[in-house]
Design a protein around this motif. Sequence first.
Motif, PDB file in Angstrom:
ATOM      1  N   ALA A  51     -11.567  -7.177   2.210  1.00 43.18           N
ATOM      2  CA  ALA A  51     -10.642  -7.586   3.584  1.00 43.18           C
ATOM      3  C   ALA A  51      -9.431  -6.732   3.468  1.00 43.18           C
ATOM      4  O   ALA A  51      -8.659  -6.502   2.530  1.00 43.18           O
ATOM      5  CB  ALA A  51     -10.559  -9.084   3.446  1.00 43.18           C
ATOM      6  N   ARG A  52      -8.997  -6.313   4.696  1.00 43.76           N
ATOM      7  CA  ARG A  52      -7.967  -5.618   4.988  1.00 43.76           C
ATOM      8  C   ARG A  52      -6.602  -6.774   5.490  1.00 43.76           C
ATOM      9  O   ARG A  52      -7.194  -7.503   6.238  1.00 43.76           O
ATOM     10  CB  ARG A  52      -8.221  -4.493   5.886  1.00 43.76           C
ATOM     11  CG  ARG A  52      -6.896  -3.762   6.416  1.00 43.76           C
ATOM     12  CD  ARG A  52      -7.064  -2.581   6.913  1.00 43.76           C
ATOM     13  NE  ARG A  52      -8.162  -2.829   8.251  1.00 43.76           N
ATOM     14  CZ  ARG A  52      -8.617  -1.821   9.022  1.00 43.76           C
ATOM     15  NH1 ARG A  52      -8.209  -0.527   8.743  1.00 43.76           N
ATOM     16  NH2 ARG A  52      -9.275  -2.144  10.056  1.00 43.76           N
ATOM     17  N   GLN A  53      -5.698  -6.415   4.692  1.00 42.16           N
ATOM     18  CA  GLN A  53      -4.552  -7.303   5.439  1.00 42.16           C
ATOM     19  C   GLN A  53      -3.448  -6.187   5.205  1.00 42.16           C
ATOM     20  O   GLN A  53      -2.972  -5.606   4.130  1.00 42.16           O
ATOM     21  CB  GLN A  53      -4.300  -8.551   4.562  1.00 42.16           C
ATOM     22  CG  GLN A  53      -5.158  -9.589   4.483  1.00 42.16           C
ATOM     23  CD  GLN A  53      -4.682 -10.680   3.994  1.00 42.16           C
ATOM     24  OE1 GLN A  53      -4.109 -10.528   2.702  1.00 42.16           O
ATOM     25  NE2 GLN A  53      -5.018 -12.027   4.303  1.00 42.16           N
ATOM     26  N   ALA A  54      -2.636  -6.067   6.470  1.00 44.13           N
ATOM     27  CA  ALA A  54      -1.456  -5.178   6.598  1.00 44.13           C
ATOM     28  C   ALA A  54      -1.883  -3.759   6.205  1.00 44.13           C
ATOM     29  O   ALA A  54      -0.969  -3.185   5.222  1.00 44.13           O
ATOM     30  CB  ALA A  54      -0.100  -5.847   5.759  1.00 44.13           C
ATOM     31  N   GLU A  55      -3.117  -3.493   6.575  1.00 39.93           N
ATOM     32  CA  GLU A  55      -3.494  -2.013   6.428  1.00 39.93           C
ATOM     33  C   GLU A  55      -3.820  -1.491   4.935  1.00 39.93           C
ATOM     34  O   GLU A  55      -3.940  -0.479   4.581  1.00 39.93           O
ATOM     35  CB  GLU A  55      -2.421  -0.988   6.693  1.00 39.93           C
ATOM     36  CG  GLU A  55      -2.097  -1.116   8.482  1.00 39.93           C
ATOM     37  CD  GLU A  55      -3.251  -1.369   9.326  1.00 39.93           C
ATOM     38  OE1 GLU A  55      -4.146  -0.339   9.081  1.00 39.93           O
ATOM     39  OE2 GLU A  55      -3.387  -2.124  10.119  1.00 39.93           O
ATOM     40  N   GLU A  56      -3.960  -2.596   4.144  1.00 43.87           N
ATOM     41  CA  GLU A  56      -4.168  -2.442   2.611  1.00 43.87           C
ATOM     42  C   GLU A  56      -5.637  -3.091   2.379  1.00 43.87           C
ATOM     43  O   GLU A  56      -5.663  -4.274   2.907  1.00 43.87           O
ATOM     44  CB  GLU A  56      -3.155  -3.066   1.679  1.00 43.87           C
ATOM     45  CG  GLU A  56      -2.004  -1.962   1.696  1.00 43.87           C
ATOM     46  CD  GLU A  56      -2.138  -0.868   0.852  1.00 43.87           C
ATOM     47  OE1 GLU A  56      -3.069  -0.749  -0.130  1.00 43.87           O
ATOM     48  OE2 GLU A  56      -1.598   0.090   1.479  1.00 43.87           O
ATOM     49  N   TRP A  57      -6.471  -2.377   1.812  1.00 46.59           N
ATOM     50  CA  TRP A  57      -7.690  -3.160   1.608  1.00 46.59           C
ATOM     51  C   TRP A  57      -7.808  -3.838   0.141  1.00 46.59           C
ATOM     52  O   TRP A  57      -7.509  -3.009  -0.794  1.00 46.59           O
ATOM     53  CB  TRP A  57      -8.956  -2.271   1.638  1.00 46.59           C
ATOM     54  CG  TRP A  57      -9.185  -1.811   3.055  1.00 46.59           C
ATOM     55  CD1 TRP A  57      -8.734  -0.875   3.932  1.00 46.59           C
ATOM     56  CD2 TRP A  57     -10.392  -2.356   3.858  1.00 46.59           C
ATOM     57  NE1 TRP A  57      -9.341  -0.982   4.905  1.00 46.59           N
ATOM     58  CE2 TRP A  57     -10.292  -1.824   4.991  1.00 46.59           C
ATOM     59  CE3 TRP A  57     -11.115  -3.441   3.690  1.00 46.59           C
ATOM     60  CZ2 TRP A  57     -10.999  -2.151   6.016  1.00 46.59           C
ATOM     61  CZ3 TRP A  57     -11.966  -3.871   4.795  1.00 46.59           C
ATOM     62  CH2 TRP A  57     -11.999  -3.169   6.043  1.00 46.59           C
ATOM     63  N   ARG A  58      -8.146  -4.728  -0.127  1.00 44.51           N
ATOM     64  CA  ARG A  58      -8.134  -5.478  -1.348  1.00 44.51           C
ATOM     65  C   ARG A  58      -9.455  -6.257  -1.466  1.00 44.51           C
ATOM     66  O   ARG A  58     -10.102  -6.557  -0.725  1.00 44.51           O
ATOM     67  CB  ARG A  58      -7.081  -6.652  -1.364  1.00 44.51           C
ATOM     68  CG  ARG A  58      -5.803  -5.906  -1.312  1.00 44.51           C
ATOM     69  CD  ARG A  58      -4.526  -6.847  -2.084  1.00 44.51           C
ATOM     70  NE  ARG A  58      -3.396  -6.303  -1.789  1.00 44.51           N
ATOM     71  CZ  ARG A  58      -2.523  -5.480  -2.535  1.00 44.51           C
ATOM     72  NH1 ARG A  58      -3.129  -5.095  -3.640  1.00 44.51           N
ATOM     73  NH2 ARG A  58      -1.458  -4.904  -2.295  1.00 44.51           N
TER      74      ARG A  58
ATOM     75  N   HIS B  35      -7.250  -9.952  -3.736  1.00 42.77           N
ATOM     76  CA  HIS B  35      -6.591 -10.717  -3.020  1.00 42.77           C
ATOM     77  C   HIS B  35      -6.348 -11.871  -3.924  1.00 42.77           C
ATOM     78  O   HIS B  35      -7.031 -12.140  -4.852  1.00 42.77           O
ATOM     79  CB  HIS B  35      -7.524 -11.393  -1.908  1.00 42.77           C
ATOM     80  CG  HIS B  35      -7.357 -10.364  -0.579  1.00 42.77           C
ATOM     81  ND1 HIS B  35      -6.525 -10.280   0.178  1.00 42.77           N
ATOM     82  CD2 HIS B  35      -8.463  -9.540  -0.315  1.00 42.77           C
ATOM     83  CE1 HIS B  35      -7.038  -9.408   1.113  1.00 42.77           C
ATOM     84  NE2 HIS B  35      -8.132  -9.124   0.761  1.00 42.77           N
TER      85      HIS B  35
ATOM     86  N   ASP C  30     -12.132  -5.717   9.694  1.00 38.42           N
ATOM     87  CA  ASP C  30     -11.184  -5.980   8.734  1.00 38.42           C
ATOM     88  C   ASP C  30     -12.000  -6.501   7.443  1.00 38.42           C
ATOM     89  O   ASP C  30     -11.432  -6.908   6.489  1.00 38.42           O
ATOM     90  CB  ASP C  30     -10.201  -6.835   9.089  1.00 38.42           C
ATOM     91  CG  ASP C  30      -9.193  -6.073   9.963  1.00 38.42           C
ATOM     92  OD1 ASP C  30      -8.858  -4.913   9.777  1.00 38.42           O
ATOM     93  OD2 ASP C  30      -8.705  -6.981  10.940  1.00 38.42           O
TER      94      ASP C  30
ATOM     95  N   LYS D 112     -11.861  -9.312  -2.146  1.00 37.85           N
ATOM     96  CA  LYS D 112     -12.204 -10.471  -2.061  1.00 37.85           C
ATOM     97  C   LYS D 112     -13.181 -11.357  -2.878  1.00 37.85           C
ATOM     98  O   LYS D 112     -12.862 -12.357  -3.388  1.00 37.85           O
ATOM     99  CB  LYS D 112     -12.304 -10.885  -0.602  1.00 37.85           C
ATOM    100  CG  LYS D 112     -12.321 -12.547  -0.253  1.00 37.85           C
ATOM    101  CD  LYS D 112     -10.884 -12.611  -0.002  1.00 37.85           C
ATOM    102  CE  LYS D 112     -10.603 -14.031   0.605  1.00 37.85           C
ATOM    103  NZ  LYS D 112      -9.248 -14.711   0.758  1.00 37.85           N
TER     104      LYS D 112
END
Length: 138
Positions: free
Chosen positions: A109-116, A28, A77, A118
């Motif tokens: 953490a997942r945002q817009a179906e993508e895990w990155r 992220h 998420d 944190k």
Amino acid sequence: MKQPQDAPLAFQEAWNSHDMRSLGALFHEDATFVNRFGHYVRGIDEIIELHAPIHATIYSDSTLDNELIDAVPVGDDVAVIHFWSRLSAGAAHPAGPHAVDTLILAVLARQAEEWRIKALENVTLTNPRSGEPVLRGD
């Protein structure tokens, strides 16, 4: 990354390609990173800046071999993962070819179906009495 369990392999592939933009893409924008020496940075640019010089020099011929230990969901998420990481340094390292094992903890953490990632912290396995590095299985 489509699921938290993808992180160890994605990190390994980015490291082994020595492409620090690919490594940065796993995080992220405001992620934190603590390397195995306790150096703390925040943000993708700082994570790349931490790794780019060593990948151009002492780790230019290094490889990682990562192995997932566990993935624990904290919510829909957010997940915490742990994975083993064996760094194999090559001839470019001043100490010559050698291996170092670390244990990595990462919060994803997942945002817009993508895990990155944190937050990530990397701990070198050492003998608590001598401070000497220890390889898993020794």
